[in-house]
Design a protein around this motif. Sequence first.
Motif, mmCIF file in Angstrom:
data_model
loop_
_atom_site.group_PDB
_atom_site.id
_atom_site.type_symbol
_atom_site.label_atom_id
_atom_site.label_comp_id
_atom_site.label_asym_id
_atom_site.label_seq_id
_atom_site.Cartn_x
_atom_site.Cartn_y
_atom_site.Cartn_z
ATOM 1 N N ALA A 110 23.706 17.242 59.436
ATOM 2 C CA ALA A 110 24.919 16.854 58.718
ATOM 3 C C ALA A 110 24.663 15.685 57.778
ATOM 4 O O ALA A 110 25.224 15.614 56.673
ATOM 5 C CB ALA A 110 26.023 16.504 59.712
ATOM 6 N N SER A 111 23.813 14.767 58.195
ATOM 7 C CA SER A 111 23.491 13.616 57.338
ATOM 8 C C SER A 111 22.703 14.049 56.107
ATOM 9 O O SER A 111 22.939 13.541 54.998
ATOM 10 C CB SER A 111 22.705 12.572 58.141
ATOM 11 O OG SER A 111 23.506 12.040 59.192
ATOM 12 N N LEU A 112 21.786 15.003 56.263
ATOM 13 C CA LEU A 112 21.083 15.551 55.108
ATOM 14 C C LEU A 112 22.064 16.228 54.150
ATOM 15 O O LEU A 112 21.961 16.101 52.926
ATOM 16 C CB LEU A 112 20.039 16.573 55.555
ATOM 17 C CG LEU A 112 18.740 16.096 56.191
ATOM 18 C CD1 LEU A 112 17.880 17.295 56.562
ATOM 19 C CD2 LEU A 112 17.967 15.170 55.267
ATOM 20 N N ALA A 113 23.015 16.969 54.726
ATOM 21 C CA ALA A 113 23.930 17.771 53.917
ATOM 22 C C ALA A 113 24.877 16.922 53.067
ATOM 23 O O ALA A 113 25.332 17.371 52.010
ATOM 24 C CB ALA A 113 24.740 18.694 54.827
ATOM 25 N N ASP A 132 4.285 16.022 77.167
ATOM 26 C CA ASP A 132 5.124 16.937 76.386
ATOM 27 C C ASP A 132 5.299 16.430 74.964
ATOM 28 O O ASP A 132 4.854 15.335 74.602
ATOM 29 C CB ASP A 132 6.491 17.144 77.058
ATOM 30 C CG ASP A 132 7.327 15.869 77.102
ATOM 31 O OD1 ASP A 132 6.742 14.760 77.138
ATOM 32 O OD2 ASP A 132 8.567 15.961 77.113
ATOM 33 N N VAL A 133 5.949 17.239 74.139
ATOM 34 C CA VAL A 133 6.258 16.873 72.757
ATOM 35 C C VAL A 133 7.575 17.538 72.382
ATOM 36 O O VAL A 133 7.847 18.666 72.795
ATOM 37 C CB VAL A 133 5.125 17.303 71.790
ATOM 38 C CG1 VAL A 133 4.873 18.799 71.858
ATOM 39 C CG2 VAL A 133 5.434 16.878 70.357
ATOM 40 N N VAL A 134 8.394 16.826 71.636
ATOM 41 C CA VAL A 134 9.653 17.377 71.118
ATOM 42 C C VAL A 134 9.537 17.474 69.602
ATOM 43 O O VAL A 134 9.387 16.451 68.914
ATOM 44 C CB VAL A 134 10.862 16.501 71.501
ATOM 45 C CG1 VAL A 134 12.113 16.948 70.749
ATOM 46 C CG2 VAL A 134 11.106 16.558 73.001
ATOM 47 N N TYR A 135 9.563 18.690 69.095
ATOM 48 C CA TYR A 135 9.560 18.922 67.651
ATOM 49 C C TYR A 135 10.990 19.077 67.156
ATOM 50 O O TYR A 135 11.802 19.772 67.786
ATOM 51 C CB TYR A 135 8.776 20.188 67.306
ATOM 52 C CG TYR A 135 7.295 20.104 67.572
ATOM 53 C CD1 TYR A 135 6.486 19.276 66.792
ATOM 54 C CD2 TYR A 135 6.713 20.841 68.594
ATOM 55 C CE1 TYR A 135 5.121 19.199 67.038
ATOM 56 C CE2 TYR A 135 5.346 20.770 68.837
ATOM 57 C CZ TYR A 135 4.558 19.941 68.060
ATOM 58 O OH TYR A 135 3.209 19.864 68.304
ATOM 59 N N LEU A 136 11.283 18.429 66.051
ATOM 60 C CA LEU A 136 12.607 18.509 65.436
ATOM 61 C C LEU A 136 12.437 18.859 63.961
ATOM 62 O O LEU A 136 11.642 18.213 63.267
ATOM 63 C CB LEU A 136 13.342 17.180 65.607
ATOM 64 C CG LEU A 136 14.799 17.090 65.130
ATOM 65 C CD1 LEU A 136 15.572 16.128 66.028
ATOM 66 C CD2 LEU A 136 14.868 16.602 63.680
ATOM 67 N N HIS A 137 13.152 19.897 63.513
ATOM 68 C CA HIS A 137 13.021 20.362 62.135
ATOM 69 C C HIS A 137 14.417 20.698 61.601
ATOM 70 O O HIS A 137 15.065 21.618 62.095
ATOM 71 C CB HIS A 137 12.126 21.600 62.098
ATOM 72 C CG HIS A 137 11.766 22.066 60.709
ATOM 73 N ND1 HIS A 137 12.706 22.542 59.817
ATOM 74 C CD2 HIS A 137 10.562 22.131 60.078
ATOM 75 C CE1 HIS A 137 12.090 22.878 58.692
ATOM 76 N NE2 HIS A 137 10.795 22.643 58.822
ATOM 77 N N ALA A 138 14.864 19.939 60.612
ATOM 78 C CA ALA A 138 16.146 20.210 59.957
ATOM 79 C C ALA A 138 15.900 20.387 58.471
ATOM 80 O O ALA A 138 15.126 19.632 57.871
ATOM 81 C CB ALA A 138 17.130 19.061 60.185
ATOM 82 N N LYS A 186 15.890 19.791 51.247
ATOM 83 C CA LYS A 186 15.508 18.566 51.941
ATOM 84 C C LYS A 186 15.106 18.908 53.366
ATOM 85 O O LYS A 186 15.793 19.663 54.063
ATOM 86 C CB LYS A 186 16.673 17.554 51.970
ATOM 87 C CG LYS A 186 16.904 16.811 50.668
ATOM 88 C CD LYS A 186 17.900 15.677 50.879
ATOM 89 C CE LYS A 186 18.097 14.854 49.606
ATOM 90 N NZ LYS A 186 19.021 13.711 49.832
ATOM 91 N N ASN A 187 13.996 18.334 53.819
ATOM 92 C CA ASN A 187 13.495 18.553 55.174
ATOM 93 C C ASN A 187 13.445 17.229 55.935
ATOM 94 O O ASN A 187 13.152 16.178 55.356
ATOM 95 C CB ASN A 187 12.087 19.146 55.152
ATOM 96 C CG ASN A 187 12.037 20.529 54.555
ATOM 97 O OD1 ASN A 187 12.676 21.442 55.042
ATOM 98 N ND2 ASN A 187 11.293 20.674 53.470
ATOM 99 N N HIS A 188 13.714 17.305 57.217
ATOM 100 C CA HIS A 188 13.538 16.169 58.133
ATOM 101 C C HIS A 188 12.755 16.713 59.316
ATOM 102 O O HIS A 188 13.270 17.517 60.103
ATOM 103 C CB HIS A 188 14.906 15.630 58.576
ATOM 104 C CG HIS A 188 14.824 14.447 59.498
ATOM 105 N ND1 HIS A 188 15.045 13.156 59.075
ATOM 106 C CD2 HIS A 188 14.560 14.358 60.823
ATOM 107 C CE1 HIS A 188 14.925 12.322 60.091
ATOM 108 N NE2 HIS A 188 14.626 13.029 61.170
ATOM 109 N N VAL A 189 11.498 16.306 59.446
ATOM 110 C CA VAL A 189 10.610 16.871 60.464
ATOM 111 C C VAL A 189 10.002 15.738 61.288
ATOM 112 O O VAL A 189 9.480 14.770 60.735
ATOM 113 C CB VAL A 189 9.485 17.706 59.803
ATOM 114 C CG1 VAL A 189 8.610 18.345 60.876
ATOM 115 C CG2 VAL A 189 10.074 18.773 58.894
ATOM 116 N N ARG A 190 10.071 15.867 62.606
ATOM 117 C CA ARG A 190 9.547 14.851 63.508
ATOM 118 C C ARG A 190 8.843 15.507 64.690
ATOM 119 O O ARG A 190 9.156 16.635 65.067
ATOM 120 C CB ARG A 190 10.675 13.946 64.034
ATOM 121 C CG ARG A 190 11.408 13.136 62.962
ATOM 122 C CD ARG A 190 10.521 12.059 62.380
ATOM 123 N NE ARG A 190 11.238 11.182 61.456
ATOM 124 C CZ ARG A 190 11.368 11.402 60.153
ATOM 125 N NH1 ARG A 190 10.828 12.500 59.618
ATOM 126 N NH2 ARG A 190 12.009 10.555 59.381
#
Length: 360
Positions: free
Chosen positions: A129-132, A269-275, A288-292
């Motif tokens: 939502a923040s990207l949008a 472990d690892v948590v991947y986040l992709h928006a 716009k991408n936000h990847v962590r």
Amino acid sequence: MRIENVAVFGLGKVGELVAHLLTRAGFKVVGFDSREREVPLLQTRVLDVADVTALREALSEVDAVVSCLPYHLNIAVAEAAHDTGAHYFDLTEDVPTTNRVIELSKDRPDSVFVPQCGLAPGLIGIVGASLAKSFDSIRSIELKVGALPQNPTGLLGYAFNWSAEGVVNEYLNDCEVLRSGERRMVPAMTEKERVVIGGIELEAALTSGGLGTMCQTYEGSVQRLDYKTMRYPGHFRQMHFLFEELNLRDERELVGRILVDAKPPVNDDVVYLHAAVEGIWEGQPFRKNHVRAYRPIEIDGQGWRAISWTTAASAVAVVELVANGTLPATGFVRQEDISLTDLLATKSGQLFDTHGKIDA
């Protein structure tokens, strides 16, 4: 009503850290669990949430409650919060639970009700939502999260660091999406796609619950919106075999036990986040991408799994935002109403600003 005293229900790995981060942020905290638990520097009590009287007595002593319980126990806690006037927060991805919380919020306008304060729904929706917000018009919002072992083995390439019950429900319940600007329900584990994050190849497929209330919020203004879970390649094929070819779709509890036994939790472990958001930005087509990629960290000398600290930090950051007046202290608050900038400015939210960035 100010938030000073907070109850945490459920002192598993996430709940214990929620209590610690709340204390770290300046709240007075008491932890409740169904059995005796000893947590350093935390006052703990035993509570059976099925005991209606005891549940309401516990909440009458605090300003707010954060429920870290299994999703099927949250409605009882939300109803008790409604009756006692306590502010309510939870981590649920369960749609019927959230719908009940929305009903309760309408009947109790002097308290705040903020469900879905985890990762998905939760942080991923806040990011999307923040990207949008910066776009002139939006064609699509694509949200993805994967909680995975860093060193996968076997055909599933997975470890059950999260509730097996919740994972099975996400794989089997239909998914709400936006297609051509309208809400639709589509089968889970469909629309698979390839994703690469930091050189790691993953696959993503639709799963239920991850969008929270976003489809209602963006219906008519966004052409395409969906949430997908990321796994290592081949995972969803194996799950399809388990549920469909072995006819175990209606044996959810059994499947959960089998899977946890076969793929128990891991610490690495690892948590991947992709928006990603596509649309018109400054008059031109743009994406716009936000990847962590979040990994285990130490907090005050104690190590925490990635899934635990990311979930807990997101939830506590939202409590901080209500307590400091950035978010409303009354009514129902949607995750997509929360600014990522505001979340990162909280004591708990700062953890996301200092961890997880992908090297270019």
